[in-house]
Write a protein that holds these residues in place. Structure first.
Motif, PDB file in Angstrom:
ATOM      1  N   PHE A 229       0.839  -1.192   0.000  1.00 35.72           N
ATOM      2  CA  PHE A 229       0.000   0.000   0.000  1.00 35.72           C
ATOM      3  C   PHE A 229       0.876   1.244   0.000  1.00 35.72           C
ATOM      4  O   PHE A 229       1.849   1.357   0.767  1.00 35.72           O
ATOM      5  N   ALA A 230       0.536   2.195  -0.871  1.00 37.06           N
ATOM      6  CA  ALA A 230       1.286   3.455  -0.968  1.00 37.06           C
ATOM      7  C   ALA A 230       0.307   4.608  -1.115  1.00 37.06           C
ATOM      8  O   ALA A 230      -0.775   4.450  -1.694  1.00 37.06           O
ATOM      9  N   ALA A 231       0.669   5.758  -0.570  1.00 35.27           N
ATOM     10  CA  ALA A 231      -0.148   6.975  -0.677  1.00 35.27           C
ATOM     11  C   ALA A 231       0.756   8.134  -1.057  1.00 35.27           C
ATOM     12  O   ALA A 231       1.799   8.348  -0.430  1.00 35.27           O
ATOM     13  N   THR A 232       0.356   8.868  -2.086  1.00 34.41           N
ATOM     14  CA  THR A 232       1.157   9.980  -2.584  1.00 34.41           C
ATOM     15  C   THR A 232       0.290  11.225  -2.675  1.00 34.41           C
ATOM     16  O   THR A 232      -0.809  11.179  -3.251  1.00 34.41           O
ATOM     17  N   ALA A 233       0.777  12.329  -2.106  1.00 31.19           N
ATOM     18  CA  ALA A 233       0.045  13.598  -2.152  1.00 31.19           C
ATOM     19  C   ALA A 233       0.563  14.457  -3.295  1.00 31.19           C
ATOM     20  O   ALA A 233       1.774  14.586  -3.500  1.00 31.19           O
ATOM     21  N   THR A 283      -9.898  13.511  -4.434  1.00 30.14           N
ATOM     22  CA  THR A 283      -9.794  14.975  -4.457  1.00 30.14           C
ATOM     23  C   THR A 283      -9.902  15.501  -3.036  1.00 30.14           C
ATOM     24  O   THR A 283     -10.834  15.142  -2.302  1.00 30.14           O
ATOM     25  N   VAL A 284      -8.956  16.340  -2.609  1.00 31.05           N
ATOM     26  CA  VAL A 284      -8.932  16.836  -1.231  1.00 31.05           C
ATOM     27  C   VAL A 284      -9.115  18.352  -1.216  1.00 31.05           C
ATOM     28  O   VAL A 284      -8.698  19.056  -2.135  1.00 31.05           O
ATOM     29  N   THR A 285      -9.778  18.830  -0.160  1.00 36.42           N
ATOM     30  CA  THR A 285      -9.993  20.278   0.008  1.00 36.42           C
ATOM     31  C   THR A 285      -9.359  20.801   1.286  1.00 36.42           C
ATOM     32  O   THR A 285      -9.396  22.008   1.537  1.00 36.42           O
ATOM     33  N   GLU A 286      -8.792  19.921   2.096  1.00 33.47           N
ATOM     34  CA  GLU A 286      -8.134  20.354   3.324  1.00 33.47           C
ATOM     35  C   GLU A 286      -6.900  21.208   2.990  1.00 33.47           C
ATOM     36  O   GLU A 286      -6.290  21.059   1.937  1.00 33.47           O
ATOM     37  N   PRO A 287      -6.517  22.087   3.896  1.00 27.81           N
ATOM     38  CA  PRO A 287      -5.373  22.978   3.611  1.00 27.81           C
ATOM     39  C   PRO A 287      -4.058  22.220   3.527  1.00 27.81           C
ATOM     40  O   PRO A 287      -3.907  21.143   4.109  1.00 27.81           O
ATOM     41  N   ALA A 288      -3.129  22.799   2.772  1.00 30.01           N
ATOM     42  CA  ALA A 288      -1.788  22.217   2.679  1.00 30.01           C
ATOM     43  C   ALA A 288      -1.172  22.140   4.069  1.00 30.01           C
ATOM     44  O   ALA A 288      -1.398  23.007   4.927  1.00 30.01           O
ATOM     45  N   GLY A 289      -0.403  21.102   4.298  1.00 28.26           N
ATOM     46  CA  GLY A 289       0.211  20.897   5.604  1.00 28.26           C
ATOM     47  C   GLY A 289      -0.578  19.963   6.498  1.00 28.26           C
ATOM     48  O   GLY A 289      -0.066  19.506   7.523  1.00 28.26           O
ATOM     49  N   THR A 290      -1.847  19.675   6.122  1.00 26.88           N
ATOM     50  CA  THR A 290      -2.643  18.713   6.883  1.00 26.88           C
ATOM     51  C   THR A 290      -2.020  17.320   6.768  1.00 26.88           C
ATOM     52  O   THR A 290      -1.645  16.887   5.671  1.00 26.88           O
ATOM     53  N   VAL A 291      -1.917  16.635   7.903  1.00 24.58           N
ATOM     54  CA  VAL A 291      -1.310  15.303   7.904  1.00 24.58           C
ATOM     55  C   VAL A 291      -2.411  14.251   7.953  1.00 24.58           C
ATOM     56  O   VAL A 291      -3.330  14.322   8.777  1.00 24.58           O
ATOM     57  N   TRP A 292      -2.313  13.290   7.045  1.00 24.56           N
ATOM     58  CA  TRP A 292      -3.227  12.166   7.018  1.00 24.56           C
ATOM     59  C   TRP A 292      -2.480  10.875   7.338  1.00 24.56           C
ATOM     60  O   TRP A 292      -1.364  10.657   6.853  1.00 24.56           O
ATOM     61  N   ALA A 293      -3.127  10.025   8.140  1.00 20.99           N
ATOM     62  CA  ALA A 293      -2.671   8.643   8.308  1.00 20.99           C
ATOM     63  C   ALA A 293      -3.722   7.776   7.632  1.00 20.99           C
ATOM     64  O   ALA A 293      -4.883   7.756   8.062  1.00 20.99           O
ATOM     65  N   GLU A 311      -0.324   1.238   7.399  1.00 20.00           N
ATOM     66  CA  GLU A 311      -0.761   2.638   7.456  1.00 20.00           C
ATOM     67  C   GLU A 311       0.327   3.548   6.918  1.00 20.00           C
ATOM     68  O   GLU A 311       1.525   3.369   7.233  1.00 20.00           O
ATOM     69  N   ARG A 312      -0.073   4.513   6.103  1.00 18.42           N
ATOM     70  CA  ARG A 312       0.882   5.472   5.525  1.00 18.42           C
ATOM     71  C   ARG A 312       0.518   6.888   5.968  1.00 18.42           C
ATOM     72  O   ARG A 312      -0.654   7.265   5.963  1.00 18.42           O
ATOM     73  N   ARG A 313       1.528   7.668   6.331  1.00 20.28           N
ATOM     74  CA  ARG A 313       1.331   9.058   6.728  1.00 20.28           C
ATOM     75  C   ARG A 313       1.796   9.961   5.586  1.00 20.28           C
ATOM     76  O   ARG A 313       2.889   9.800   5.057  1.00 20.28           O
ATOM     77  N   ILE A 314       0.926  10.887   5.200  1.00 20.86           N
ATOM     78  CA  ILE A 314       1.250  11.831   4.133  1.00 20.86           C
ATOM     79  C   ILE A 314       0.875  13.235   4.573  1.00 20.86           C
ATOM     80  O   ILE A 314       0.009  13.430   5.439  1.00 20.86           O
ATOM     81  N   THR A 315       1.487  14.206   3.947  1.00 23.44           N
ATOM     82  CA  THR A 315       1.188  15.623   4.199  1.00 23.44           C
ATOM     83  C   THR A 315       0.592  16.216   2.944  1.00 23.44           C
ATOM     84  O   THR A 315       1.208  16.150   1.859  1.00 23.44           O
ATOM     85  N   LEU A 316      -0.608  16.765   3.054  1.00 20.88           N
ATOM     86  CA  LEU A 316      -1.276  17.328   1.893  1.00 20.88           C
ATOM     87  C   LEU A 316      -0.537  18.561   1.386  1.00 20.88           C
ATOM     88  O   LEU A 316       0.073  19.312   2.166  1.00 20.88           O
ATOM     89  N   VAL A 317      -0.594  18.737   0.065  1.00 20.33           N
ATOM     90  CA  VAL A 317       0.102  19.868  -0.557  1.00 20.33           C
ATOM     91  C   VAL A 317      -0.916  20.711  -1.331  1.00 20.33           C
ATOM     92  O   VAL A 317      -1.960  20.228  -1.756  1.00 20.33           O
ATOM     93  N   ALA A 318      -0.576  21.968  -1.515  1.00 21.50           N
ATOM     94  CA  ALA A 318      -1.479  22.897  -2.206  1.00 21.50           C
ATOM     95  C   ALA A 318      -1.405  22.700  -3.717  1.00 21.50           C
ATOM     96  O   ALA A 318      -0.391  22.276  -4.241  1.00 21.50           O
TER      97      ALA A 318
END
Length: 318
Positions: A229-233, A283-293, A311-318
């Motif tokens: 499993f991989a997650a990319t912002a 599609t995400v609308t949360e602000p950049a810098g929000t951390v998702w697990a 579980e993967r932790r990513i940081t959303l980007v603008a």
């Protein structure tokens, strides 16, 4: 007519050894014919066809479903049931299935199963009554026997659908009051319900729920967690990729958790179900810098959710 690979042997020179060749004979041995074929009329214009999954050693890569001599569906090896639609009311049909391996060898047809669709009732809007009683018992680590009482309907029952976790996992005929489910997992608790269906595809409410606990079994069996499993912002998007687990059937649903909470169910429609590497974009609308697990799990053929992916932790980007 059975298709098979060419019979000419392939000979390749062995590198570094003059005068020697290595010869391999193409696979021309067909897999065994599918077992356990059944067909049940689901409505006046549809039939539900099911069969047992092939053993891993048989190397089956897909199935061909025939009505008489006509090919009506081709399915991947992960799928062992299909609804054949657009049929005629009050008509007899004869279904069979052939297995195919990676070399293109086709098995003999499974023994033909015959079914007759009921009369059409286009104005029927009344659902059947639910089965009044349901019982069940485990018959082994991976199977259970479910029994129910007959339902009633003003135009007649055409099928009984068995549900687990809100997911239909089996269909039985109108004259049946019991079935054996063999898609279960050892040491697991299941809650089964049964619904009746009529010729206009009206379904009854659930009958009484019944719990079954399967006994443990030796060996772990295949894992149920999505692998790799991989997650990319990326700006405004999160891309998830994973390898589908070996669930013993086609995996069409995955439940996504974000920061420990379920957020959505990812569904793949007919013809788009991944059997290997899968991908889904959010599609995400949360602000950049929000951390998702993030993590996800698959819906198994028995109706339960499987084990979680890593579980993967990513940081959303603008």
């Amino acid at each position: 007519m059975r298709r098979s690979a060419p019979t000419l042997a392939l000979c390749l020179a062995v590198a570094g050894i003059t005068g020697l060749t290595a010869c391999t004979t193409p696979d021309t041995r067909p897999p065994p014919a599918p077992a356990g074929l059944t067909a049940q009329a689901g409505s006046a214009t549809s039939v539900h066809v099911m069969w047992n999954a092939a053993a891993a050693r048989d190397g089956v890569t897909g199935y061909q479903v025939f009505e008489s001599d006509r090919l009506v569906r081709e399915l991947p090896a992960e799928k062992t049931m299909v609804d054949i639609t657009d049929l005629a009311p009050q008509t007899g049909y004869a279904f069979t299935v052939r297995a195919e391996d990676a070399a293109g060898n086709l098995s003999d047809p499974a023994p033909v199963t015959r079914v007759t669709t009921p009369a059409a009732k286009p104005e029927d809007r009344t659902a059947p009554t639910p089965p009044a009683a349901t019982t069940a018992r485990a018959t082994g680590p991976r199977s259970a026997r479910v029994t129910w009482t007959a339902a009633t309907d003003d135009t007649g029952i055409t099928a009984y659908d068995i549900y687990q976790g809100g997911v239909r996992i089996h269909t039985a005929g109108p004259g049946e009051n019991a079935t054996t489910l063999d898609v279960l997992r050892p040491d697991s608790v299941y809650t089964f319900t049964v619904r009746a269906r009529d010729g206009a595809d009206n379904s009854s409410p659930d009958g009484p729920a019944v719990d079954v606990t399967t006994p443990p079994a030796s060996g772990d069996g295949p894992g149920t967690a999505p692998a790799e499993f991989a997650a990319t912002a990326s700006p405004g998007t999160v891309t998830l990729t994973w390898t589908a687990p070996d669930t013993g059937g086609e995996t069409t649903e995955y439940e996504l958790f974000v920061n420990g909470r379920p957020t959505t169910v990812i569904q793949f429609g007919s013809g788009a179900v991944p059997s290997g590497r899968a991908e889904h974009r959010i599609t995400v609308t949360e602000p950049a810098g929000t951390v998702w697990a993030v993590k996800l799990r698959a819906r198994l053929p028995d109706g339960n959710w499987g084990s979680f992916s890593a579980e993967r932790r990513i940081t959303l980007v603008a």
